[in-house]
Design a protein around this motif. Structure first.
Motif, PDB file in Angstrom:
ATOM      1  N   ASP A  35      -4.194   5.462   6.863  1.00 41.36           N
ATOM      2  CA  ASP A  35      -4.852   6.650   7.452  1.00 41.36           C
ATOM      3  C   ASP A  35      -4.778   6.749   9.027  1.00 41.36           C
ATOM      4  O   ASP A  35      -4.452   7.589   9.377  1.00 41.36           O
ATOM      5  N   ALA A  36      -5.334   5.419   9.320  1.00 40.27           N
ATOM      6  CA  ALA A  36      -5.389   5.536  11.104  1.00 40.27           C
ATOM      7  C   ALA A  36      -3.720   5.835  11.656  1.00 40.27           C
ATOM      8  O   ALA A  36      -3.919   6.279  12.601  1.00 40.27           O
ATOM      9  N   SER A  55       0.579  -1.176  -0.139  1.00 39.46           N
ATOM     10  CA  SER A  55       0.015  -0.005  -0.004  1.00 39.46           C
ATOM     11  C   SER A  55       0.961   1.353   0.193  1.00 39.46           C
ATOM     12  O   SER A  55       1.851   1.206   0.718  1.00 39.46           O
ATOM     13  N   ALA A  56       0.341   2.200  -0.768  1.00 34.20           N
ATOM     14  CA  ALA A  56       1.169   3.505  -0.793  1.00 34.20           C
ATOM     15  C   ALA A  56      -0.093   4.547  -1.239  1.00 34.20           C
ATOM     16  O   ALA A  56      -1.120   4.395  -1.393  1.00 34.20           O
ATOM     17  N   GLY A  57       0.448   5.882  -1.111  1.00 31.78           N
ATOM     18  CA  GLY A  57      -0.623   7.040  -1.189  1.00 31.78           C
ATOM     19  C   GLY A  57      -0.214   8.042  -0.507  1.00 31.78           C
ATOM     20  O   GLY A  57       0.601   8.204   0.216  1.00 31.78           O
ATOM     21  N   ALA A  58      -1.373   9.041  -0.752  1.00 32.26           N
ATOM     22  CA  ALA A  58      -1.117  10.251   0.160  1.00 32.26           C
ATOM     23  C   ALA A  58      -2.607  10.282   1.347  1.00 32.26           C
ATOM     24  O   ALA A  58      -3.418  10.141   0.516  1.00 32.26           O
ATOM     25  N   THR A  59      -2.252  10.454   2.240  1.00 26.56           N
ATOM     26  CA  THR A  59      -3.322  11.000   3.394  1.00 26.56           C
ATOM     27  C   THR A  59      -3.524  12.187   3.610  1.00 26.56           C
ATOM     28  O   THR A  59      -2.488  12.650   4.086  1.00 26.56           O
ATOM     29  N   GLU A  60      -4.618  12.906   3.229  1.00 29.67           N
ATOM     30  CA  GLU A  60      -4.787  14.123   3.433  1.00 29.67           C
ATOM     31  C   GLU A  60      -5.587  14.426   4.922  1.00 29.67           C
ATOM     32  O   GLU A  60      -6.775  13.947   5.002  1.00 29.67           O
ATOM     33  N   THR A  88      -7.432  26.120  16.188  1.00 30.87           N
ATOM     34  CA  THR A  88      -7.660  26.560  14.712  1.00 30.87           C
ATOM     35  C   THR A  88      -7.535  25.006  14.123  1.00 30.87           C
ATOM     36  O   THR A  88      -7.265  24.006  14.751  1.00 30.87           O
ATOM     37  N   TYR A  89      -7.624  24.882  12.800  1.00 32.75           N
ATOM     38  CA  TYR A  89      -7.636  23.901  11.993  1.00 32.75           C
ATOM     39  C   TYR A  89      -6.320  23.865  10.907  1.00 32.75           C
ATOM     40  O   TYR A  89      -6.077  25.087  10.602  1.00 32.75           O
ATOM     41  N   LYS A  90      -5.888  22.926  10.780  1.00 32.14           N
ATOM     42  CA  LYS A  90      -4.597  23.092   9.868  1.00 32.14           C
ATOM     43  C   LYS A  90      -4.660  21.591   9.071  1.00 32.14           C
ATOM     44  O   LYS A  90      -4.788  20.656   9.473  1.00 32.14           O
ATOM     45  N   GLU A  91      -4.266  21.820   7.716  1.00 30.13           N
ATOM     46  CA  GLU A  91      -4.299  20.524   6.909  1.00 30.13           C
ATOM     47  C   GLU A  91      -2.767  19.981   6.778  1.00 30.13           C
ATOM     48  O   GLU A  91      -1.921  20.752   7.041  1.00 30.13           O
ATOM     49  N   ARG A 151      -9.436  13.915   5.485  1.00 34.55           N
ATOM     50  CA  ARG A 151     -10.019  14.712   4.560  1.00 34.55           C
ATOM     51  C   ARG A 151      -9.996  13.893   3.156  1.00 34.55           C
ATOM     52  O   ARG A 151     -10.899  13.779   2.433  1.00 34.55           O
ATOM     53  N   LEU A 152      -8.951  13.315   2.831  1.00 36.36           N
ATOM     54  CA  LEU A 152      -8.685  12.334   1.607  1.00 36.36           C
ATOM     55  C   LEU A 152      -7.929  11.248   1.884  1.00 36.36           C
ATOM     56  O   LEU A 152      -6.697  11.039   2.354  1.00 36.36           O
TER      57      LEU A 152
END
Length: 190
Positions: A72-73, A41-46, A98-101, A63-64
């Motif tokens: 993700d977890a 598994s690979a990819g980007a967790t936003e 606040t929120y931050k991505e 978010r993604l």
């Protein structure tokens, strides 16, 4: 008119939460979950992080997805432990939540090899949930002790996360314990 100018001045002087240190070091290839080695598994967790007035990460939401619930977890659990920020401030200089991505890129090390375990692997955890459906804790019942957050089977069950509430036969909310047992057996293909 004067109120609009004051409001614009306050917004202009507000500061965003800033990471302390390099966020790229918060999650490393050593954190790649061993359970994902076989699948590659690979990819980007936003993610979207809730940062409190002290600069601590109080919540992490995906978010993604990377396409892997485990990645993700794991990413969110690690960001909640390792993510540190200078708090955001409002126009008066007061600290504010606040929120931050934050984006996590998951890549398996190309030189990592996969060895078949000699014996089946069994992991069992107990997840305690209160009457409101909030996770109170997770305990390893069976299996190897985690060597870090990436191999901890309780990562998907952080304390305080909302779970499904349960009711008794009369419809009254009840606390409960979820026991999850996972087993894996690897065999070479003929």
């Amino acid at each position: 008119m004067m109120m609009d100018i004051l409001l614009m001045a306050a917004v202009a002087s507000a500061t965003a939460a800033e990471p302390i240190g390099d966020p790229g070091t918060w999650i490393t290839s050593a954190d790649y979950p061993s359970s994902e080695v076989q699948t590659g598994s690979a990819g980007a967790t936003e993610t979207v992080l809730l940062i409190d007035e002290k600069g601590e990460v109080k919540d992490c939401r995906v978010r993604l997805s990377s396409g892997s619930a485990t990645l993700d977890a794991t990413g969110c659990a690690l960001l909640k432990v390792r993510g540190k920020f200078r708090p955001a401030r409002d126009g008066t200089g007061a600290r504010v939540a606040t929120y931050k991505e934050q984006r996590i890129v998951w890549r398996r090390s190309p030189d990592a090899d996969f060895r078949l375990p000699g014996v089946p692997s069994v992991v069992s955890v107990a997840v305690d949930v209160d009457v409101d459906g909030v996770i109170q804790g997770c305990t390893l019942l069976e299996g190897p002790r985690a060597s870090g957050p990436a191999s901890d089977p309780c990562v998907p069950y952080p304390q305080g996360r909302k779970a499904r509430p349960a009711t008794d036969a009369d419809g009254k909310p009840i606390a409960y314990r979820l026991i999850q047992t996972m087993s894996m057996k690897f065999e070479p293909r003929p």
